[in-house]
Design a protein around this motif. Structure first.
Motif, PDB file in Angstrom:
ATOM      1  N   TRP A  96      -0.286  22.491  41.350  1.00 18.27           N
ATOM      2  CA  TRP A  96      -1.012  21.756  40.316  1.00 18.27           C
ATOM      3  C   TRP A  96      -1.821  22.694  39.423  1.00 18.27           C
ATOM      4  O   TRP A  96      -1.827  22.564  38.207  1.00 18.27           O
ATOM      5  CB  TRP A  96      -1.928  20.733  40.977  1.00 18.27           C
ATOM      6  N   GLN A  97      -2.504  23.674  40.037  1.00 12.34           N
ATOM      7  CA  GLN A  97      -3.342  24.570  39.241  1.00 12.34           C
ATOM      8  C   GLN A  97      -2.568  25.736  38.650  1.00 12.34           C
ATOM      9  O   GLN A  97      -3.052  26.419  37.744  1.00 12.34           O
ATOM     10  CB  GLN A  97      -4.514  25.095  40.061  1.00 12.34           C
ATOM     11  N   GLY A  98      -1.353  25.999  39.187  1.00 13.02           N
ATOM     12  CA  GLY A  98      -0.500  27.036  38.616  1.00 13.02           C
ATOM     13  C   GLY A  98      -0.625  28.400  39.248  1.00 13.02           C
ATOM     14  O   GLY A  98       0.000  29.352  38.792  1.00 13.02           O
ATOM     15  N   PHE A  99      -1.407  28.526  40.304  1.00 12.00           N
ATOM     16  CA  PHE A  99      -1.594  29.819  40.962  1.00 12.00           C
ATOM     17  C   PHE A  99      -2.183  29.597  42.342  1.00 12.00           C
ATOM     18  O   PHE A  99      -2.668  28.502  42.662  1.00 12.00           O
ATOM     19  CB  PHE A  99      -2.536  30.726  40.166  1.00 12.00           C
ATOM     20  N   TRP A 155     -10.752  39.669  43.281  1.00  7.51           N
ATOM     21  CA  TRP A 155     -10.065  38.446  43.687  1.00  7.51           C
ATOM     22  C   TRP A 155      -8.673  38.448  43.071  1.00  7.51           C
ATOM     23  O   TRP A 155      -8.515  38.476  41.847  1.00  7.51           O
ATOM     24  CB  TRP A 155     -10.849  37.221  43.224  1.00  7.51           C
ATOM     25  N   CYS A 156      -7.673  38.391  43.934  1.00  6.43           N
ATOM     26  CA  CYS A 156      -6.287  38.459  43.486  1.00  6.43           C
ATOM     27  C   CYS A 156      -5.750  37.054  43.209  1.00  6.43           C
ATOM     28  O   CYS A 156      -6.020  36.113  43.979  1.00  6.43           O
ATOM     29  CB  CYS A 156      -5.438  39.153  44.560  1.00  6.43           C
ATOM     30  N   TYR A 157      -4.993  36.913  42.120  1.00  9.11           N
ATOM     31  CA  TYR A 157      -4.299  35.673  41.785  1.00  9.11           C
ATOM     32  C   TYR A 157      -2.804  35.872  42.030  1.00  9.11           C
ATOM     33  O   TYR A 157      -2.222  36.860  41.562  1.00  9.11           O
ATOM     34  CB  TYR A 157      -4.516  35.313  40.317  1.00  9.11           C
ATOM     35  N   LEU A 158      -2.193  34.924  42.745  1.00  6.82           N
ATOM     36  CA  LEU A 158      -0.793  35.020  43.115  1.00  6.82           C
ATOM     37  C   LEU A 158      -0.015  33.810  42.604  1.00  6.82           C
ATOM     38  O   LEU A 158      -0.594  32.794  42.192  1.00  6.82           O
ATOM     39  CB  LEU A 158      -0.654  35.108  44.633  1.00  6.82           C
ATOM     40  N   ALA A 159       1.309  33.920  42.648  1.00  9.33           N
ATOM     41  CA  ALA A 159       2.171  32.790  42.308  1.00  9.33           C
ATOM     42  C   ALA A 159       1.916  31.642  43.287  1.00  9.33           C
ATOM     43  O   ALA A 159       1.476  31.861  44.418  1.00  9.33           O
ATOM     44  CB  ALA A 159       3.631  33.232  42.360  1.00  9.33           C
ATOM     45  N   GLY A 217       5.989  39.809  45.844  1.00  4.48           N
ATOM     46  CA  GLY A 217       4.536  39.747  46.006  1.00  4.48           C
ATOM     47  C   GLY A 217       3.898  38.692  45.137  1.00  4.48           C
ATOM     48  O   GLY A 217       2.871  38.118  45.486  1.00  4.48           O
ATOM     49  N   GLY A 218       4.478  38.436  43.962  1.00  4.87           N
ATOM     50  CA  GLY A 218       4.023  37.353  43.107  1.00  4.87           C
ATOM     51  C   GLY A 218       2.621  37.517  42.567  1.00  4.87           C
ATOM     52  O   GLY A 218       1.917  36.534  42.329  1.00  4.87           O
ATOM     53  N   GLU A 219       2.172  38.741  42.344  1.00  2.70           N
ATOM     54  CA  GLU A 219       0.809  38.950  41.851  1.00  2.70           C
ATOM     55  C   GLU A 219       0.740  38.724  40.349  1.00  2.70           C
ATOM     56  O   GLU A 219       1.418  39.385  39.573  1.00  2.70           O
ATOM     57  CB  GLU A 219       0.343  40.370  42.181  1.00  2.70           C
ATOM     58  N   TYR A 220      -0.087  37.758  39.939  1.00  4.81           N
ATOM     59  CA  TYR A 220      -0.296  37.486  38.516  1.00  4.81           C
ATOM     60  C   TYR A 220      -1.329  38.434  37.905  1.00  4.81           C
ATOM     61  O   TYR A 220      -1.200  38.866  36.763  1.00  4.81           O
ATOM     62  CB  TYR A 220      -0.778  36.049  38.316  1.00  4.81           C
ATOM     63  N   SER A 235      -2.744  30.092  33.293  1.00  2.00           N
ATOM     64  CA  SER A 235      -3.659  29.215  34.024  1.00  2.00           C
ATOM     65  C   SER A 235      -4.673  30.014  34.839  1.00  2.00           C
ATOM     66  O   SER A 235      -5.858  29.667  34.887  1.00  2.00           O
ATOM     67  CB  SER A 235      -2.877  28.274  34.938  1.00  2.00           C
ATOM     68  N   TRP A 236      -4.238  31.109  35.459  1.00  2.00           N
ATOM     69  CA  TRP A 236      -5.162  31.896  36.277  1.00  2.00           C
ATOM     70  C   TRP A 236      -6.191  32.596  35.399  1.00  2.00           C
ATOM     71  O   TRP A 236      -7.337  32.789  35.818  1.00  2.00           O
ATOM     72  CB  TRP A 236      -4.409  32.914  37.135  1.00  2.00           C
ATOM     73  N   GLN A 237      -5.797  32.965  34.175  1.00  2.00           N
ATOM     74  CA  GLN A 237      -6.734  33.649  33.292  1.00  2.00           C
ATOM     75  C   GLN A 237      -7.862  32.708  32.868  1.00  2.00           C
ATOM     76  O   GLN A 237      -9.016  33.115  32.765  1.00  2.00           O
ATOM     77  CB  GLN A 237      -5.993  34.202  32.082  1.00  2.00           C
ATOM     78  N   ARG A 238      -7.524  31.452  32.623  1.00  2.00           N
ATOM     79  CA  ARG A 238      -8.561  30.473  32.296  1.00  2.00           C
ATOM     80  C   ARG A 238      -9.501  30.263  33.490  1.00  2.00           C
ATOM     81  O   ARG A 238     -10.719  30.148  33.315  1.00  2.00           O
ATOM     82  CB  ARG A 238      -7.913  29.142  31.877  1.00  2.00           C
ATOM     83  N   HIS A 239      -8.930  30.243  34.676  1.00  2.00           N
ATOM     84  CA  HIS A 239      -9.749  30.088  35.879  1.00  2.00           C
ATOM     85  C   HIS A 239     -10.665  31.295  36.061  1.00  2.00           C
ATOM     86  O   HIS A 239     -11.840  31.156  36.428  1.00  2.00           O
ATOM     87  CB  HIS A 239      -8.836  29.930  37.101  1.00  2.00           C
TER      88      HIS A 239
END
Length: 284
Positions: free
Chosen positions: A8-11, A80-84, A91-94, A244-248
């Motif tokens: 839902w949140q994208g990350f 704080w790492c953001y992932l897929a 690894g799916g690191e955004y 989405s993670w950048q906005r968060h």
């Protein structure tokens, strides 16, 4: 449920404000408190220093380090790492949101308590470093004189071409210099601003190298006429298509800044920093 939330949140990952720890430090007469989400990045850390007598004679110079154009005393780093949303083989690191705290010092001619003077200083410090006529040693110059070095290199190439009768490079020299700095170098900063949040007036400015999407947001808070505290948030973008993670991360950054408390009074009640409550990757 967690997987559905991630979709839902994208990350997955990032700062979780339901899992906090308090960072408590002593800066001379100040007690600094900052509520930080527990990091989801595994690291081996040395015991943290909690007392920073930044006004003690020679202390700042003995502990300060050069980090590109920033010269100051490192206080704390957290990430704080953001992932897929789902586990991937790559690894799916955004991206990663990094927070770094430093104590910095202004020249004698600058009064850090005057926010306008401090705002001018942070941009002058940046310009003086990357446009310096003195060029740092190859591979270890922290970018000192980088823009100047590129200009001199392009000037030399244009002169060599002109000596062979090809004057096109010399005629377009300024354009070539502009494009080189725009793509890979250190563009002039936008003017720093004074922003007010939760009773503090911060000097805020952003850094972004060339065309890189990664940026660093700096919040500067004067401690006295000579010293100030800098909270720097690096938005390390590894997958630029994911927004989405950048906005968060931007919202998380503001929440962290707003959590800061600076007390003036007696000695610290607790002479230690609370241990992190997380270990390994916590993606909730």
């Amino acid at each position: 449920m967690q997987l559905l939330k991630n979709w839902w949140q994208g990350f997955a990952g990032g700062p979780d404000f339901n899992k906090l720890h308090k960072l408590t430090l002593r800066l001379e007469e100040y007690r600094l408190e900052l509520m930080l989400p527990c990091s989801n990045i595994v690291s081996q850390e040395q015991p943290k220093q909690i007392n920073f007598p930044f006004r003690a004679q020679g202390w700042f110079e003995a502990n300060a380090e050069q980090d590109w154009h920033h010269y100051g005393v490192h206080v704390h780093t957290e990430g704080w790492c953001y992932l897929a949303p789902v586990i991937r083989f790559d690894g799916g690191e955004y991206g990663v949101l990094w927070l770094q705290l430093k104590i910095k010092k202004v020249p004698d001619a600058v009064n850090a308590l005057n926010r306008n003077e401090l705002a001018q200083h942070v941009t002058d410090e940046y310009d003086a470093h990357y446009n310096s006529e003195v060029i740092g040693p190859e591979g270890n110059g922290q970018g000192l004189g980088w823009n100047t070095q590129q200009r001199k290199k392009l000037e030399a190439e244009a002169e060599e071409a002109a000596s062979r009768g090809a004057t096109g490079r010399k005629d377009r020299l300024e354009e070539h210099v502009r494009l080189q700095i725009q793509s890979f170098g250190f563009l002039p900063l936008k003017p720093a601003q004074v922003v007010s949040m939760h009773g503090f007036d911060w000097v805020f400015y952003q850094e972004q190298k060339g065309e890189s999407i990664t940026r660093t947001d700096h919040y500067c808070l004067p401690l006295d006429k000579r010293y100030y505290l800098a909270l720097s948030f690096k938005h390390q973008v590894d997958v630029s298509s994911e927004k989405s993670w950048q906005r968060h991360a931007e919202k998380a950054q503001l929440n962290i800044v707003k959590s800061l408390r600076l007390h003036v009074g007696p000695e610290l009640d607790t002479a230690m920093i609370q241990d992190k409550q997380s270990s390994g990757l916590n993606l909730s």
